[in-house]
Motif scaffolding. Structure first.
Motif, short mmCIF file in Angstrom:
data_model
loop_
_atom_site.label_atom_id
_atom_site.label_comp_id
_atom_site.label_asym_id
_atom_site.label_seq_id
_atom_site.Cartn_x
_atom_site.Cartn_y
_atom_site.Cartn_z
N GLY A 198 0.82 -1.21 0.00
CA GLY A 198 0.00 0.00 0.00
C GLY A 198 0.85 1.26 0.00
N LYS A 199 1.96 1.22 0.75
CA LYS A 199 2.84 2.39 0.82
C LYS A 199 3.49 2.66 -0.53
CE LYS A 199 6.29 4.60 3.64
NZ LYS A 199 7.00 4.60 4.89
N ARG A 200 3.96 1.62 -1.18
CA ARG A 200 4.57 1.79 -2.50
C ARG A 200 3.55 2.32 -3.51
NH1 ARG A 200 6.98 -3.36 -1.54
NH2 ARG A 200 5.41 -4.25 -2.91
N TRP A 201 2.33 1.76 -3.46
CA TRP A 201 1.28 2.19 -4.37
C TRP A 201 0.90 3.64 -4.11
CZ3 TRP A 201 -3.65 4.08 -3.95
CH2 TRP A 201 -4.40 4.10 -5.12
N GLY A 202 0.70 4.01 -2.87
CA GLY A 202 0.33 5.38 -2.51
C GLY A 202 1.39 6.37 -2.94
N TYR A 203 2.66 6.02 -2.74
CA TYR A 203 3.76 6.90 -3.13
C TYR A 203 3.78 7.08 -4.64
CZ TYR A 203 8.37 9.00 -3.42
OH TYR A 203 9.41 9.86 -3.68
N ALA A 204 3.65 5.98 -5.38
CA ALA A 204 3.72 6.05 -6.83
C ALA A 204 2.58 6.88 -7.42
CB ALA A 204 3.70 4.65 -7.42
N VAL A 205 1.38 6.65 -6.94
CA VAL A 205 0.22 7.37 -7.47
C VAL A 205 0.30 8.86 -7.13
CG1 VAL A 205 -2.28 7.63 -7.22
CG2 VAL A 205 -1.28 5.38 -7.51
N ALA A 206 0.64 9.17 -5.89
CA ALA A 206 0.72 10.57 -5.47
C ALA A 206 1.87 11.28 -6.19
CB ALA A 206 0.91 10.66 -3.96
N ASN A 207 2.99 10.62 -6.33
CA ASN A 207 4.14 11.22 -6.99
C ASN A 207 3.82 11.54 -8.44
OD1 ASN A 207 6.76 12.19 -6.88
ND2 ASN A 207 7.66 10.24 -7.50
N LYS A 208 3.15 10.62 -9.12
CA LYS A 208 2.77 10.85 -10.52
C LYS A 208 1.79 12.02 -10.62
CE LYS A 208 0.96 8.52 -14.56
NZ LYS A 208 0.41 7.28 -15.10
N SER A 209 0.84 12.07 -9.71
CA SER A 209 -0.15 13.15 -9.73
C SER A 209 0.50 14.49 -9.44
CB SER A 209 -1.25 12.86 -8.70
OG SER A 209 -2.22 13.85 -8.72
N LEU A 210 1.43 14.53 -8.50
CA LEU A 210 2.08 15.78 -8.14
C LEU A 210 3.00 16.29 -9.25
CD1 LEU A 210 2.86 15.06 -4.40
CD2 LEU A 210 1.18 16.68 -5.30
N LYS A 211 3.62 15.38 -9.98
CA LYS A 211 4.47 15.80 -11.09
C LYS A 211 3.65 16.31 -12.25
CE LYS A 211 8.54 13.00 -10.25
NZ LYS A 211 9.41 11.93 -10.74
N TYR A 212 2.42 15.82 -12.38
CA TYR A 212 1.56 16.23 -13.49
C TYR A 212 1.12 17.68 -13.33
CZ TYR A 212 -2.36 16.29 -16.73
OH TYR A 212 -3.23 16.62 -17.72
N SER A 213 0.70 18.05 -12.13
CA SER A 213 0.23 19.41 -11.90
C SER A 213 0.42 19.77 -10.43
CB SER A 213 -1.25 19.51 -12.26
OG SER A 213 -1.76 20.76 -11.86
N LYS A 214 0.87 20.98 -10.18
CA LYS A 214 1.11 21.41 -8.80
C LYS A 214 -0.21 21.59 -8.04
CE LYS A 214 5.53 23.53 -9.71
NZ LYS A 214 6.34 24.72 -9.64
#
Length: 71
Positions: free
Chosen positions: A5-21
């Protein structure tokens, strides 16, 4: 379940944050929801599912911190 869950949460949030601030608000809301489900288990969740939700919330939090450090 926590580490997955931690790896998944990090990956999804990181991708979303890089897409738009502006997505930090969406990630924050999702993190709060996952943390709430992990703590109280508003639905009838198994222990493994609660651990996964806790991991997702922690992973999203780590991604937010990493994004703040990059600024």
């Amino acid at each position: 379940p926590y580490s997955k869950g931690k790896r998944w949460g990090y990956a999804v949030a990181n991708k979303s944050l890089k897409y738009s601030k502006g997505n930090i608000y969406k990630v924050d809301k999702a993190m709060q929801t996952c943390a709430k489900n992990g703590r109280t288990g508003t639905k009838k969740l198994s222990q493994n599912e609660r651990q996964a939700y806790r991991g997702m919330a922690d992973g999203m939090y780590d991604a937010i911190l990493a994004a703040e450090r990059r600024k």
